[in-house]
Enzyme design. Sequence first.
Site, PDB file in Angstrom:
ATOM      1  N   HIS A  17       7.019  -4.074   0.923  1.00 10.60           N
ATOM      2  CA  HIS A  17       6.923  -4.774  -0.412  1.00 10.60           C
ATOM      3  C   HIS A  17       7.741  -5.967  -0.584  1.00 10.60           C
ATOM      4  O   HIS A  17       9.099  -6.097  -0.844  1.00 10.60           O
ATOM      5  CB  HIS A  17       7.529  -3.799  -1.505  1.00 10.60           C
ATOM      6  CG  HIS A  17       7.423  -3.917  -2.962  1.00 10.60           C
ATOM      7  ND1 HIS A  17       7.202  -3.110  -3.849  1.00 10.60           N
ATOM      8  CD2 HIS A  17       7.075  -5.310  -3.484  1.00 10.60           C
ATOM      9  CE1 HIS A  17       7.074  -3.710  -4.917  1.00 10.60           C
ATOM     10  NE2 HIS A  17       7.026  -5.031  -4.739  1.00 10.60           N
ATOM     11  N   HIS A  19       6.776 -10.300  -1.802  1.00 12.19           N
ATOM     12  CA  HIS A  19       5.783 -11.149  -2.314  1.00 12.19           C
ATOM     13  C   HIS A  19       6.164 -12.375  -1.736  1.00 12.19           C
ATOM     14  O   HIS A  19       7.252 -13.070  -1.918  1.00 12.19           O
ATOM     15  CB  HIS A  19       5.980 -11.287  -3.809  1.00 12.19           C
ATOM     16  CG  HIS A  19       5.552 -10.203  -4.452  1.00 12.19           C
ATOM     17  ND1 HIS A  19       4.577  -9.795  -5.336  1.00 12.19           N
ATOM     18  CD2 HIS A  19       6.502  -8.921  -4.801  1.00 12.19           C
ATOM     19  CE1 HIS A  19       4.647  -8.648  -5.690  1.00 12.19           C
ATOM     20  NE2 HIS A  19       5.868  -8.111  -5.570  1.00 12.19           N
ATOM     21  N   HIS A 197       1.337  -1.954  -7.956  1.00 12.97           N
ATOM     22  CA  HIS A 197       2.566  -1.735  -8.584  1.00 12.97           C
ATOM     23  C   HIS A 197       2.474  -0.814  -9.796  1.00 12.97           C
ATOM     24  O   HIS A 197       1.466  -0.924 -10.603  1.00 12.97           O
ATOM     25  CB  HIS A 197       3.206  -3.127  -9.248  1.00 12.97           C
ATOM     26  CG  HIS A 197       3.571  -4.165  -8.021  1.00 12.97           C
ATOM     27  ND1 HIS A 197       3.208  -4.411  -7.047  1.00 12.97           N
ATOM     28  CD2 HIS A 197       4.843  -4.945  -7.992  1.00 12.97           C
ATOM     29  CE1 HIS A 197       3.658  -5.217  -6.380  1.00 12.97           C
ATOM     30  NE2 HIS A 197       4.973  -5.392  -7.023  1.00 12.97           N
ATOM     31  N   GLU A 200       7.187   0.482 -12.531  1.00  5.01           N
ATOM     32  CA  GLU A 200       8.374  -0.319 -12.492  1.00  5.01           C
ATOM     33  C   GLU A 200       8.646  -0.509 -13.980  1.00  5.01           C
ATOM     34  O   GLU A 200       9.847  -0.006 -14.271  1.00  5.01           O
ATOM     35  CB  GLU A 200       7.857  -1.792 -12.127  1.00  5.01           C
ATOM     36  CG  GLU A 200       8.874  -2.738 -11.899  1.00  5.01           C
ATOM     37  CD  GLU A 200       8.295  -4.158 -11.608  1.00  5.01           C
ATOM     38  OE1 GLU A 200       7.283  -4.544 -11.674  1.00  5.01           O
ATOM     39  OE2 GLU A 200       9.447  -4.860 -10.924  1.00  5.01           O
ATOM     40  N   ASP A 278      11.326  -7.160  -2.316  1.00  9.74           N
ATOM     41  CA  ASP A 278      10.334  -7.556  -3.632  1.00  9.74           C
ATOM     42  C   ASP A 278      10.414  -9.244  -3.677  1.00  9.74           C
ATOM     43  O   ASP A 278       9.477  -9.778  -3.275  1.00  9.74           O
ATOM     44  CB  ASP A 278      10.974  -6.810  -4.941  1.00  9.74           C
ATOM     45  CG  ASP A 278       9.853  -6.904  -5.920  1.00  9.74           C
ATOM     46  OD1 ASP A 278       8.547  -7.271  -5.395  1.00  9.74           O
ATOM     47  OD2 ASP A 278      10.224  -6.271  -7.021  1.00  9.74           O
ATOM     48  N   ASP A 279      11.465  -9.824  -4.163  1.00  7.24           N
ATOM     49  CA  ASP A 279      11.205 -11.408  -4.344  1.00  7.24           C
ATOM     50  C   ASP A 279      12.898 -11.667  -3.860  1.00  7.24           C
ATOM     51  O   ASP A 279      13.597 -12.066  -4.867  1.00  7.24           O
ATOM     52  CB  ASP A 279      11.126 -11.659  -5.669  1.00  7.24           C
ATOM     53  CG  ASP A 279       9.537 -11.199  -6.218  1.00  7.24           C
ATOM     54  OD1 ASP A 279       8.591 -11.702  -5.724  1.00  7.24           O
ATOM     55  OD2 ASP A 279       9.451 -10.135  -6.904  1.00  7.24           O
TER      56      ASP A 279
HETATM   57  N1  ADE Z   1       5.356 -10.173  -8.732  1.00  9.18           N
HETATM   58  C1  ADE Z   1       6.239 -10.597  -7.890  1.00  9.18           C
HETATM   59  N2  ADE Z   1       7.194  -9.696  -8.174  1.00  9.18           N
HETATM   60  C2  ADE Z   1       6.745  -8.621  -8.920  1.00  9.18           C
HETATM   61  C3  ADE Z   1       7.341  -7.545  -9.421  1.00  9.18           C
HETATM   62  N3  ADE Z   1       8.329  -6.869  -9.142  1.00  9.18           N
HETATM   63  N4  ADE Z   1       6.463  -6.896 -10.543  1.00  9.18           N
HETATM   64  C4  ADE Z   1       5.223  -7.252 -10.699  1.00  9.18           C
HETATM   65  N5  ADE Z   1       4.751  -8.391 -10.038  1.00  9.18           N
HETATM   66  C5  ADE Z   1       5.523  -9.104  -9.424  1.00  9.18           C
HETATM   67 ZN    ZN Z   2       6.655  -6.439  -6.140  1.00  6.02          ZN
END
Ligand code: ADE
Ligand code: ZN
Length: 337
Positions: A17, A19, A197, A200, A278-279
């Site tokens: 996971h 992006h 997703h 969350e 994630d990011d």
């Molecule tokens: N796009 C990038 N990161 C995300 C996240 N944590 N939740 C939803 N969309 C995303």
């Molecule tokens: Zn994500």
Amino acid sequence: MTDLNAFIDELPKAELHVHIEGTLEPELMFALAERNGIALPYGSVEELRAAYSFKNLQEFLDLYYQGAQVLITRQDFYDLTMAYLKRAHADRVLHTEIFFDPQTHTERGIAFETVLDGITTALSDAAHELGLTSELILCFLRHLSEDDAIATYEMALPHRDRIAGFGLDSSEKGHPPAKFERVFTRVRADGFKVVAHAGEEGPPEYVRDALDLLKVDRIDHGNRALEDSALVERLAREAMPLTVCPLSNLSLAVVTDLADHPLRQMLDAGLVATLNSDDPAYFGGYVNQNYKETQSALSLTKDELALLARNSLTASFASPERKAELLGTLDSYLART
Ligand code: ADE
Ligand code: ZN
């Protein structure tokens, strides 16, 4: 717990996971802005980093989509992807499954092929140069319409050999899985993997709908499933993998303290949880930082860390041969540590 940190550093793992647009470090954002003659609304890398303080998912997404505007050429997507792959390799990620959001770019007039070619050239170079294998997952932006997702799907189909699956990301609340039932029915019928997703920020019903309507192979996040004990039992029974992202959850106020992170309950309930970044450019850490901070906050044992890594390999979309190889590497690491 320094010895467990050293164990984590060398632990063979997969990341499931991440992006790719969320791996855009401020330094690279500034370099690409300059290369492409784009003005950023920040005077310096420090000023940009200081803006990374989010009250919720939407506040983050606004900055994330703004940041992605510096990505213009095939080389930009290559450089972005290669920087992530090298960083992941340093965390002993042996296999990674990368999300990309083509609608963020095609909406700005960037060709789908520019995005895809830049990313996949880096993926194939990393496989040859670093032995790091990967799969690519195209995410539909859920704040846009299903028709837009279908148009994007049709753009992707000629390149199906380079895409393992499809996912669903962006603003969760108010955009339930049901909105995308038709496109995911097509995606599945065409033989692709499906992830979404869910849970969350959205309620447990979104997790259930991701299972029932989208028929996902994995749930991305899944935190709020813990509010529904019947759903937790089902996730355990079905051995449904969850791609959990603790530092993301902390940055986006999904949890207020890592010590309260639901990973502890997930493991205790026997769920197939995995740890991911994630990011990472926005949330203060790559995958090993997620392992380390979660270990410390939840007192994860060595066996639990090993289980999380094992889950990441078994839940991956790697070929059976590659999966066996990855599991063999993990087992020999565990036998000598
Ligand atoms: N796009 C990038 N990161 C995300 C996240 N944590 N939740 C939803 N969309 C995303
Ligand atoms: Zn994500």
